[in-house]
Design an enzyme around this catalytic site. Structure first.
Site, PDB file in Angstrom:
ATOM      1  N   ARG A  31       0.831  -1.221   0.000  1.00 61.95           N
ATOM      2  CA  ARG A  31       0.000   0.000   0.000  1.00 61.95           C
ATOM      3  C   ARG A  31       0.861   1.266   0.000  1.00 61.95           C
ATOM      4  O   ARG A  31       0.464   2.276  -0.580  1.00 61.95           O
ATOM      5  CB  ARG A  31      -0.941  -0.007   1.199  1.00 61.95           C
ATOM      6  N   GLY A 359      -9.939  -8.864  -1.673  1.00 57.91           N
ATOM      7  CA  GLY A 359      -9.522  -9.781  -0.614  1.00 57.91           C
ATOM      8  C   GLY A 359      -8.707 -10.981  -1.009  1.00 57.91           C
ATOM      9  O   GLY A 359      -7.551 -10.862  -1.424  1.00 57.91           O
TER      10      GLY A 359
END
Ligand code: AMP
Length: 401
Positions: A31, A359
């Site tokens: 991220r 996910g």
């Protein structure tokens, strides 16, 4: 937003909700890395960059003495990692919008960065507190939202703050822009055939997804544990496989709706079944209609893999959400791996556009080292799921309004 940002203070909401182990070490910096294009662009423009992010749920996991667990939830460790990744000074403010933030921001030189402490250390964040959002908005002249992973939250720094900037002073970052453009290629005028591959444990988590996809797709592949609820709904014995008995009617209504809309639904035709939920379990492969009473289906079988492969290779647009089996265990990972390889093949060799949305399919594509072989891997689990469900994301609406 098309503005000269040289020497302007620009607030950027990023998603630095990274996994951190008990020793306070970041175990996956994806991220942070994904935020770099926007940050590097702002550095090149000579902007003064104010980064904000949440990390975990610090107020829900207070220490026994009622204080915040800073080892687990402070963004200071992220500032350290960021210093290794960018060619500029990175300061860290130990508050979020308080006196230290203000001081560091006032001293910023063009092209420098200050990362503020975890937005969720402040109660107002998750409440979308208007007064706090307004005070934060005063820290900068522009607001950029690049936190796709948090765009489904109507929080102070993801949505409310945007009210205090007009259209010329707010916009999406490059990551957010890419996420929205790529999901748009699935949801609006996709090149056909469009195939959705769905899987994972529970139908209940994927109802809204399936219902929206029926209106968009040519084919829907259903694998993983959720497939067995569809079999049970048709009166087929599934042994000890996962089943949500309160969702049988719903499963049937999804099948019926698909029929009415001429959407092809593909369910597994054979299963890898085990006598217990364990990698060392005894295994047999049977047709999905013949799962023994004492066995549970934990992966799709070889005939199913061939069937699903054919559908995927004939598709021009592919979206994948949810694994085909218990891919975390090596004896039940083959189905998921073969589907991941086939999506990569369709992308590289057959010109398909493929989006890995959410996910566990993202975890799977990374596990099999195929993330560079598909068109786009989303960084937002919940946010991408909500987009694919047809919902509007508060973080997106706040910028567009
Ligand atoms: P979800 O978060 O709903 O996408 O579910 C992902 C989880 O589903 C993974 O942890 C898989 O191990 C699990 N899963 C996939 N297939 C099965 C299955 N046949 N039986 C039990 N769990 C499964």
């Amino acid at each position: 937003m098309n503005q000269n940002l040289n020497s302007k203070k620009v607030i950027v909401r990023v998603d630095y909700n990274v996994p951190i182990n008990s020793e306070g070490i970041i175990t996956d910096d994806t991220r942070i890395v994904k935020s770099l294009p926007t940050i590097d662009n702002l550095i090149a423009q000579g902007a003064k960059i104010v980064l904000m992010s949440h990390l975990g749920r610090p107020l829900k996991e207070l220490k026994e003495d009622g204080t915040i667990n800073k080892i687990k939830f402070s963004l200071e460790v992220v500032a350290k990692r960021l210093r290794e990744l960018v060619q500029t000074k990175v300061y860290f403010a130990s508050d979020c919008g308080g006196p230290e933030s203000e001081k560091l921001i006032s001293q910023l030189q063009n092209g420098e960065i200050v990362l503020l402490e975890n937005t969720r250390f402040v109660k107002g964040e998750e409440k979308g507190d208007v007064a706090w959002a307004e005070s934060l908005s005063k820290l900068g002249e522009f607001y950029i939202n690049d936190a796709f992973g948090a765009a489904h939250r109507e929080h102070a720094t993801t949505a409310t703050i945007a009210r205090f900037f007009d259209k010329d002073h707010k916009g999406f970052g490059l990551l957010m822009d890419a996420e929205l453009k790529n999901s748009d290629r699935i949801l609006n005028n996709p090149e056909r055939p469009l195939t959705a591959i769905t899987g994972g444990a529970k139908v209940s988590d994927k109802i809204a997804l399936l219902e929206n996809l029926i209106d968009k797709c040519d084919n829907i592949i259903i694998g993983g544990g959720m497939a067995y609820t569809f079999f049970a709904a048709q009166g087929i014995g599934i042994g000890k496989s996962l089943c949500e008995s309160d969702k049988l009617e719903l499963a049937n209504s999804i099948l019926q709706k698909a029929k009415e809309k001429s959407v092809q639904i593909y369910l597994p035709i054979d299963s890898v079944s085990a006598d217990k939920f364990d990698n060392g379990a005894n295994i047999i492969v049977t047709t999905s209609k013949d799962v023994d009473d004492n066995m549970m289906g934990l992966d799709i079988g070889p005939k199913t893999i061939e069937l699903f492969k054919k559908v995927i290779l004939e598709s021009k647009t592919i979206v994948w959400n949810g694994p085909m089996g218990v891919f975390e265990m090596s004896n039940f990972s083959n189905g998921t791996q073969q589907i991941a390889l086939t999506i990569a093949d369709a992308t590289k060799n057959h010109g398909a556009f493929s989006l890995i949305g959410g996910g566990d399919s993202v975890a799977a594509i990374n596990k099999f080292d195929l993330s560079d072989s598909v068109s786009f891997v989303s960084t937002g689990g919940g946010a991408m799921l909500e987009l694919l469900e047809g919902k509007e994301l508060p973080g997106v609406v706040a910028i567009n309004n």
